[in-house]
Scaffold this active site. Sequence first.
Site, PDB file in Angstrom:
ATOM      1  N   LYS A  70      -4.546  23.615   7.623  1.00 20.05           N
ATOM      2  CA  LYS A  70      -5.362  22.397   7.554  1.00 20.05           C
ATOM      3  C   LYS A  70      -4.813  21.473   6.487  1.00 20.05           C
ATOM      4  CE  LYS A  70      -9.280  20.118   8.414  1.00 20.05           C
ATOM      5  NZ  LYS A  70      -8.392  18.948   8.614  1.00 20.05           N
ATOM      6  N   LYS A  94      -6.381  24.964  -2.259  1.00 18.49           N
ATOM      7  CA  LYS A  94      -7.628  24.191  -2.238  1.00 18.49           C
ATOM      8  C   LYS A  94      -8.645  24.839  -1.286  1.00 18.49           C
ATOM      9  CE  LYS A  94      -6.762  19.834  -1.972  1.00 18.49           C
ATOM     10  NZ  LYS A  94      -6.488  18.457  -1.462  1.00 18.49           N
ATOM     11  N   LYS A 106       0.410  20.086   5.459  1.00 13.58           N
ATOM     12  CA  LYS A 106       0.426  18.652   5.148  1.00 13.58           C
ATOM     13  C   LYS A 106       1.495  17.995   5.992  1.00 13.58           C
ATOM     14  CE  LYS A 106      -1.496  16.872   1.832  1.00 13.58           C
ATOM     15  NZ  LYS A 106      -2.807  16.384   1.530  1.00 13.58           N
ATOM     16  N   THR A 190     -14.554  12.946  -0.166  1.00 11.32           N
ATOM     17  CA  THR A 190     -13.691  13.304  -1.302  1.00 11.32           C
ATOM     18  C   THR A 190     -14.282  12.717  -2.583  1.00 11.32           C
ATOM     19  OG1 THR A 190     -11.827  13.266   0.217  1.00 11.32           O
ATOM     20  CG2 THR A 190     -11.308  13.384  -2.126  1.00 11.32           C
ATOM     21  N   ASN A 221      -9.397   5.072  -0.286  1.00  9.98           N
ATOM     22  CA  ASN A 221     -10.615   5.771   0.153  1.00  9.98           C
ATOM     23  C   ASN A 221     -11.214   6.586  -0.989  1.00  9.98           C
ATOM     24  OD1 ASN A 221     -11.644   8.622   1.073  1.00  9.98           O
ATOM     25  ND2 ASN A 221     -12.248   7.208   2.691  1.00  9.98           N
ATOM     26  N   SER A 349     -14.304  18.032   6.157  1.00 11.54           N
ATOM     27  CA  SER A 349     -13.480  18.206   7.360  1.00 11.54           C
ATOM     28  C   SER A 349     -13.838  19.523   8.044  1.00 11.54           C
ATOM     29  CB  SER A 349     -11.992  18.243   6.989  1.00 11.54           C
ATOM     30  OG  SER A 349     -11.468  16.947   6.879  1.00 11.54           O
TER      31      SER A 349
END
Length: 433
Positions: A70, A94, A106, A190, A221, A349
């Site tokens: 992810k 994370k 990523k 976030t 963001n 997410s």
Amino acid sequence: MSDLTNPFLIVQGQLHRAVKNLGLSEDVYEMFKEPFRITRVSVPVHMDDGTIQTFIGFRAQHTDVTGPTKGGIRFHQDVSEDEVKGLSMWMTFKTAVMGLPYGGAKGGVICDPGKLSERELEELSRGYIRYLAPVMGPEIDIPAPDVNTNPKIMGWMLDEFDKVRGHHTPGFITGKPLVLGGSLGRDAATGRGVLFVVLRAMDRLGIDPKHATAAVQGFGNVGSHTARLLHEAGVTIVAVSDVRGSAYNPSGLDIPELLKYVEEHQTTKGFPGSSEISNDELFALDVDVVVPAALENQIDGKRAEKVRARIIAEAANGPTTPEGDQLLRERGIFVIPDILCNAGGVTVSYFEWVQNTMGYYWPEEEVNEKLLRMMNDAFDTIYAMRNEHKVTMREAAYLVAVHRVAEAANARGWLRVNFHHEVPQALLRGAGD
Ligand code: GLU
């Protein structure tokens, strides 16, 4: 990018230290020191002027030991294979810190999205997904937004993936528009996670948010939602900056007005009643909290020496260099490490993916409540680990994360690690104590 600022080498060092500090075998390092798969794509795009331009993109998938991989996809001119590799490993740690059933990944495309028309951007986004579709999917690898990507781009990517697969697959990607199965609360998630851990840290350090001040580097963001939510919690935001400029007012910025201004002008620069401040100056401000919410390697040794804040809240991934980190540690500055601080995004997410799987959608309050609980639990576990081992919050976070990854590898029979004498008390006590 030098070796000292290479995210891949930095995260390898962090992993290695955690393996040693946990007393685990070197095999754990050997097994997880690299992504298990890196895919490189080249995507030709028909440009508006009639020419073809080919863009290079990557997707690094670090480990699926704890579940499908992810992580977001970034569009930036400085993307490189090593950056994406490093960022994919940070995603593993994370998700492990948060206890999510994922490994890390990523993606990145080398491009300057500001120079692309909307149509060119769409063709690039679709091409990138078309070539990566064989190694992606809701049970394989689930992308999301990152630097310079957003729900609109996730919508195009979802559509392309659905076309390739021939059926609707909402759980393929997160951070997508609500109408396509996105989650309420994902956009601000976030920043909201940053707010929660900053408030927790303030509580532990005896700082009253209503009398606290903060500065935020980055107004995308993450930075903009963080500034808004901190402001709503009573914190005075004295400075914010973005790629084009900055806004500084020692008696506090009117954040709701600033948000309107940025909507119109696409920058914080020139906001009425504010003056310009350099990033060097921003990091040296006499505030309670500094929030780096832009890119990697912003707090180097030189800047770390000048930090006057009590808390650094790492809303960006990898904003502190190892040299900067060492100095912040020596100077007793409380760093909320990236793999905890900005984990609110991937946590919501995860909620989005769960809702897609159930086909049942939650109200925003439920999303935010669940996020609060998970951020606080993760903070408390890491804080207990920090106190138990007399280490920094970052080292403690890696101890928690690497322990979990090694445990999963053990449970699968990939490794034979004896945990009986090695489980740290903070993990045994469980979160929230
Ligand atoms: N790009 C974000 C991060 O670095 C979110 C990733 C996700 O939601 O999968 O954590």
